[in-house]
Motif scaffolding. Structure first.
Motif, PDB file in Angstrom:
ATOM      1  N   ALA A 367       0.826  -1.203   0.000  1.00  0.00           N
ATOM      2  CA  ALA A 367       0.000   0.000   0.000  1.00  0.00           C
ATOM      3  C   ALA A 367       0.862   1.255   0.000  1.00  0.00           C
ATOM      4  O   ALA A 367       1.994   1.255   0.497  1.00  0.00           O
ATOM      5  N   GLU A 368       0.288   2.315  -0.552  1.00  0.00           N
ATOM      6  CA  GLU A 368       0.979   3.606  -0.604  1.00  0.00           C
ATOM      7  C   GLU A 368       0.036   4.702  -0.122  1.00  0.00           C
ATOM      8  O   GLU A 368      -1.106   4.800  -0.568  1.00  0.00           O
ATOM      9  N   THR A 369       0.516   5.527   0.810  1.00  0.00           N
ATOM     10  CA  THR A 369      -0.273   6.634   1.334  1.00  0.00           C
ATOM     11  C   THR A 369      -0.085   7.866   0.451  1.00  0.00           C
ATOM     12  O   THR A 369       0.850   7.921  -0.360  1.00  0.00           O
ATOM     13  N   PRO A 370      -0.945   8.874   0.577  1.00  0.00           N
ATOM     14  CA  PRO A 370      -0.848  10.046  -0.293  1.00  0.00           C
ATOM     15  C   PRO A 370       0.490  10.776  -0.234  1.00  0.00           C
ATOM     16  O   PRO A 370       0.844  11.478  -1.183  1.00  0.00           O
ATOM     17  N   ASP A 371       1.241  10.615   0.856  1.00  0.00           N
ATOM     18  CA  ASP A 371       2.542  11.280   0.946  1.00  0.00           C
ATOM     19  C   ASP A 371       3.646  10.506   0.229  1.00  0.00           C
ATOM     20  O   ASP A 371       4.819  10.878   0.278  1.00  0.00           O
ATOM     21  N   GLY A 372       3.287   9.411  -0.450  1.00  0.00           N
ATOM     22  CA  GLY A 372       4.251   8.651  -1.228  1.00  0.00           C
ATOM     23  C   GLY A 372       4.982   7.573  -0.463  1.00  0.00           C
ATOM     24  O   GLY A 372       5.817   6.867  -1.034  1.00  0.00           O
ATOM     25  N   VAL A 373       4.701   7.393   0.843  1.00  0.00           N
ATOM     26  CA  VAL A 373       5.363   6.363   1.643  1.00  0.00           C
ATOM     27  C   VAL A 373       4.683   5.018   1.377  1.00  0.00           C
ATOM     28  O   VAL A 373       3.447   4.930   1.344  1.00  0.00           O
ATOM     29  N   ARG A 374       5.496   3.986   1.188  1.00  0.00           N
ATOM     30  CA  ARG A 374       4.971   2.660   0.858  1.00  0.00           C
ATOM     31  C   ARG A 374       5.105   1.701   2.043  1.00  0.00           C
ATOM     32  O   ARG A 374       6.099   1.748   2.772  1.00  0.00           O
ATOM     33  N   TYR A 375       4.107   0.828   2.186  1.00  0.00           N
ATOM     34  CA  TYR A 375       4.029  -0.061   3.335  1.00  0.00           C
ATOM     35  C   TYR A 375       3.707  -1.492   2.903  1.00  0.00           C
ATOM     36  O   TYR A 375       3.043  -1.716   1.884  1.00  0.00           O
ATOM     37  N   LEU A 376       4.173  -2.434   3.714  1.00  0.00           N
ATOM     38  CA  LEU A 376       3.713  -3.815   3.647  1.00  0.00           C
ATOM     39  C   LEU A 376       2.722  -3.997   4.786  1.00  0.00           C
ATOM     40  O   LEU A 376       3.078  -3.830   5.961  1.00  0.00           O
ATOM     41  N   CYS A 377       1.473  -4.307   4.455  1.00  0.00           N
ATOM     42  CA  CYS A 377       0.411  -4.449   5.452  1.00  0.00           C
ATOM     43  C   CYS A 377      -0.020  -5.907   5.551  1.00  0.00           C
ATOM     44  O   CYS A 377      -0.137  -6.597   4.540  1.00  0.00           O
ATOM     45  N   LEU A 378      -0.275  -6.336   6.753  1.00  0.00           N
ATOM     46  CA  LEU A 378      -0.685  -7.711   7.032  1.00  0.00           C
ATOM     47  C   LEU A 378      -1.944  -7.666   7.881  1.00  0.00           C
ATOM     48  O   LEU A 378      -1.983  -6.985   8.911  1.00  0.00           O
ATOM     49  N   SER A 379      -2.994  -8.361   7.457  1.00  0.00           N
ATOM     50  CA  SER A 379      -4.260  -8.341   8.186  1.00  0.00           C
ATOM     51  C   SER A 379      -4.797  -9.745   8.381  1.00  0.00           C
ATOM     52  O   SER A 379      -4.544 -10.645   7.565  1.00  0.00           O
ATOM     53  N   ARG A 380      -5.545  -9.915   9.458  1.00  0.00           N
ATOM     54  CA  ARG A 380      -6.162 -11.210   9.740  1.00  0.00           C
ATOM     55  C   ARG A 380      -7.341 -11.005  10.680  1.00  0.00           C
ATOM     56  O   ARG A 380      -7.320 -10.110  11.535  1.00  0.00           O
ATOM     57  N   ASP A 381      -8.366 -11.834  10.521  1.00  0.00           N
ATOM     58  CA  ASP A 381      -9.501 -11.742  11.434  1.00  0.00           C
ATOM     59  C   ASP A 381      -9.144 -12.417  12.757  1.00  0.00           C
ATOM     60  O   ASP A 381      -8.312 -13.323  12.816  1.00  0.00           O
ATOM     61  N   VAL A 382      -9.779 -11.961  13.825  1.00  0.00           N
ATOM     62  CA  VAL A 382      -9.603 -12.538  15.157  1.00  0.00           C
ATOM     63  C   VAL A 382     -10.985 -12.767  15.742  1.00  0.00           C
ATOM     64  O   VAL A 382     -11.771 -11.829  15.891  1.00  0.00           O
ATOM     65  N   SER A 383     -11.310 -14.013  16.043  1.00  0.00           N
ATOM     66  CA  SER A 383     -12.591 -14.343  16.651  1.00  0.00           C
ATOM     67  C   SER A 383     -12.387 -14.704  18.109  1.00  0.00           C
ATOM     68  O   SER A 383     -11.449 -15.419  18.459  1.00  0.00           O
ATOM     69  N   LYS A 384     -13.284 -14.194  18.947  1.00  0.00           N
ATOM     70  CA  LYS A 384     -13.222 -14.481  20.384  1.00  0.00           C
ATOM     71  C   LYS A 384     -14.539 -15.110  20.800  1.00  0.00           C
ATOM     72  O   LYS A 384     -15.502 -14.402  21.124  1.00  0.00           O
ATOM     73  N   PRO A 385     -14.621 -16.447  20.756  1.00  0.00           N
ATOM     74  CA  PRO A 385     -15.882 -17.125  21.066  1.00  0.00           C
ATOM     75  C   PRO A 385     -16.276 -16.972  22.522  1.00  0.00           C
ATOM     76  O   PRO A 385     -15.431 -16.759  23.407  1.00  0.00           O
ATOM     77  N   GLY A 386     -17.571 -17.098  22.757  1.00  0.00           N
ATOM     78  CA  GLY A 386     -18.078 -16.949  24.121  1.00  0.00           C
ATOM     79  C   GLY A 386     -17.902 -18.176  24.980  1.00  0.00           C
ATOM     80  O   GLY A 386     -18.144 -18.137  26.186  1.00  0.00           O
ATOM     81  N   ILE A 427      -5.954   7.939   5.144  1.00  0.00           N
ATOM     82  CA  ILE A 427      -6.236   7.930   6.581  1.00  0.00           C
ATOM     83  C   ILE A 427      -7.701   8.281   6.824  1.00  0.00           C
ATOM     84  O   ILE A 427      -8.456   7.543   7.417  1.00  0.00           O
ATOM     85  N   SER A 428      -8.094   9.439   6.321  1.00  0.00           N
ATOM     86  CA  SER A 428      -9.467   9.905   6.442  1.00  0.00           C
ATOM     87  C   SER A 428      -9.786  10.691   5.180  1.00  0.00           C
ATOM     88  O   SER A 428      -8.934  11.431   4.677  1.00  0.00           O
ATOM     89  N   CYS A 429     -10.995  10.546   4.657  1.00  0.00           N
ATOM     90  CA  CYS A 429     -11.322  11.200   3.389  1.00  0.00           C
ATOM     91  C   CYS A 429     -11.104  12.711   3.461  1.00  0.00           C
ATOM     92  O   CYS A 429     -10.687  13.326   2.480  1.00  0.00           O
ATOM     93  N   ARG A 430     -11.382  13.311   4.594  1.00  0.00           N
ATOM     94  CA  ARG A 430     -11.267  14.768   4.685  1.00  0.00           C
ATOM     95  C   ARG A 430      -9.823  15.257   4.619  1.00  0.00           C
ATOM     96  O   ARG A 430      -9.586  16.421   4.320  1.00  0.00           O
ATOM     97  N   ILE A 431      -8.862  14.400   4.916  1.00  0.00           N
ATOM     98  CA  ILE A 431      -7.467  14.831   4.830  1.00  0.00           C
ATOM     99  C   ILE A 431      -6.698  14.030   3.784  1.00  0.00           C
ATOM    100  O   ILE A 431      -5.481  14.123   3.707  1.00  0.00           O
ATOM    101  N   CYS A 432      -7.420  13.269   2.962  1.00  0.00           N
ATOM    102  CA  CYS A 432      -6.783  12.530   1.877  1.00  0.00           C
ATOM    103  C   CYS A 432      -6.838  13.377   0.606  1.00  0.00           C
ATOM    104  O   CYS A 432      -7.903  13.876   0.228  1.00  0.00           O
ATOM    105  N   GLU A 433      -5.704  13.523  -0.050  1.00  0.00           N
ATOM    106  CA  GLU A 433      -5.615  14.424  -1.191  1.00  0.00           C
ATOM    107  C   GLU A 433      -5.850  13.724  -2.533  1.00  0.00           C
ATOM    108  O   GLU A 433      -5.760  14.374  -3.585  1.00  0.00           O
ATOM    109  N   ARG A 434      -6.147  12.443  -2.540  1.00  0.00           N
ATOM    110  CA  ARG A 434      -6.340  11.743  -3.810  1.00  0.00           C
ATOM    111  C   ARG A 434      -7.597  12.276  -4.513  1.00  0.00           C
ATOM    112  O   ARG A 434      -8.665  12.379  -3.922  1.00  0.00           O
TER     113      ARG A 434
END
Length: 465
Positions: A367-386, A427-434
């Motif tokens: 991913a790349e943010t509007p300021d041109g900085v590039r990131y490797l992002c890792l995501s996963r779901d977490v379930s917490k059963p009752g 980050i947020s649409c109001r401060i995103c310049e795209r």
């Protein structure tokens, strides 16, 4: 690409004050003239490479502290505050915000406090019945917000507590099970540990000196909850001293912060700093292997990776966030330049939202943010059963990421084209310049709009340059 100049006047003044040195003595030790030091401290000149080297050699300063820290967070928080429609005609440019954050951080924090008070006043007026019925309707940060900001601005690392947790575990001896170590520490203080099938996750009866843990909870959760109780029983003086230094404005904020500090101790004891940093580097930050090595959960490991900011022994700067199914951020911390919105949800283009669609799997994103900085992002779901049939299941998605310059140190970069396409996120649409984002919900704050009733593109308006 031109090298970005480093302005760190506030950091230089803070270091000099901490050392108790005059400007003249400090300048002599850095090998610069007194006027040159004065100009650097007031951000009229950037910090030179020779000064950076002198700071490291003469004072043992971790020079990464000069580049990422409170200034970036203040700029991000001010931009978000200024996205409020009340500032639509008077928002200052980004350059002015950076000057304020570096030259006058106290003023920047005061502005954020003022905006928060304004927001709360506006929200209370919107629910007038509630406001009139309260005796304590003063304009102040909620206890939860105050504690969140405390951890946010201390870089999510509390040195004294982190070291105390590490000492607690290492003193017990290598290879000893954490659960046994914690139980023995509690027994020494007259606390009996029991497991219950029907009780809450954790319950401590102070009069009976009995700690009850849920037998249905996962083993990492049991270890963490027992270590939390160890923190309250063995480290109370340290916790209270830390709270005194933080100077919370309400008893409620202090109480919430004490829980947070005890949780911090638990995480740091379950995954002691030096052993965890060493294992993280050897496994190339493989979350599943680290969870197995330390008997922790995936979420606990990801959170711990974001706290490895000990001066002189820092790990990779990570961001860590947790979002619910509505997209609301419930935990957030960033040691990177990417700072998340203080209020509301996260960018819909970010892969954390897609983690719910593929439970049990890691999703990778360049991913790349509007300021041109590039990131490797890792995501996963977490379930917490009752823990029982028909008991509610809590579902979250966690995300961990770092700047692309560190990607080779992560096993998750294997097989990715690190020079290929990077998805645009914000980050947020109001401060995103795209200008051409198909997921934009509201116009950006700092751009003018052109509205053509005869033409419709991705958006019902065009964003001017």
């Amino acid at each position: 690409m031109a090298t970005q100049k480093l302005y760190a006047g506030a950091k230089l003044r803070e270091l000099r004050a901490r050392l108790g040195l005059t400007q003249r003595i400090f300048a002599d030790k850095l090998g610069v003239s007194l006027p040159y030091l004065n100009q650097m401290e007031n951000n009229h000149r950037p910090v030179s490479a020779a000064v950076v080297l002198a700071l490291a050699q003469e004072f043992g300063l971790d020079v990464t502290e000069l580049t990422v820290g409170e200034g970036e967070r203040l700029v991000s928080d001010m931009r978000e505050a200024l996205a409020d429609p009340v500032f639509a005609k008077s928002a200052p440019p980004l350059a002015d915000l950076r000057l304020a954050a570096s030259n006058a951080p106290a003023l920047a924090r005061a502005f954020l406090d003022l905006h928060r008070a304004y927001r709360q006043s506006h929200e209370r007026l919107a629910s007038l019945d509630e406001a009139l019925g309260r005796d304590d309707a003063g304009l102040r940060a909620s206890p939860w917000e105050e504690v969140r900001d405390f951890f946010h601005y201390c870089d999510n690392y509390v040195d004294a507590i982190d070291r105390a947790a590490e000492h607690f575990i290492t003193a017990a001896g290598a290879g000893k099970d954490v659960l046994i170590t914690a139980a023995e520490a509690l027994r020494k203080r007259g606390v009996d540990v029991q497991f219950s099938d029907n009780g809450p996750l954790r319950h401590f009866d102070g009069s009976a000196r009995r700690l009850e843990l849920s037998a249905r909870a996962a083993a990492p959760t049991q270890r963490f909850q027992m270590l939390y109780q160890v923190a309250l029983q063995t480290q109370n003086e340290l916790l209270e001293a830390t709270l005194d230094l933080a100077r919370f404005t309400t008893p409620e904020a202090r109480d919430i912060a004490k829980i947070g500090l005890a949780n911090y101790f638990a995480g740091a004891a379950l995954m002691p700093y030096r052993a965890f940093l060493d294992a993280a580097q050897k496994t190339r930050h493989d979350l599943e292997r680290l969870a197995d090595i330390f008997g922790a959960s995936i979420e606990q490991v990801a959170h711990r990776l974001s706290t490895l900011q000990r001066p002189g022994a820092k790990g990779i700067p990570f961001f860590f966030v947790r979002v619910d199914q509505a997209g609301t951020i419930t935990k957030r911390h960033s040691a990177t330049r990417l700072q998340f919105a203080r209020f509301g949800g996260a960018c819909p283009l970010w892969n954390a939202h897609r983690a719910f669609e593929t439970p049990g799997h890691f999703l990778r994103q360049l991913a790349e943010t509007p300021d041109g900085v590039r990131y490797l992002c890792l995501s996963r779901d977490v379930s917490k059963p009752g823990g029982a049939f028909l008991a509610p299941v809590r579902r979250y998605a966690i995300s961990l990421g770092c700047e692309i310059t560190h990607a080779a140190s992560l096993v998750y970069s294997d097989g990715l084209d690190l020079k290929g396409r990077f998805e645009p996120i914000g980050i947020s649409c109001r401060i995103c310049e795209r200008k051409d984002c198909h997921q934009r919900s509201v116009p950006p704050l700092e751009r003018r709009l052109r509205v053509d009733p005869d033409t419709r593109g991705l958006l019902p308006y065009d964003i001017a340059d």
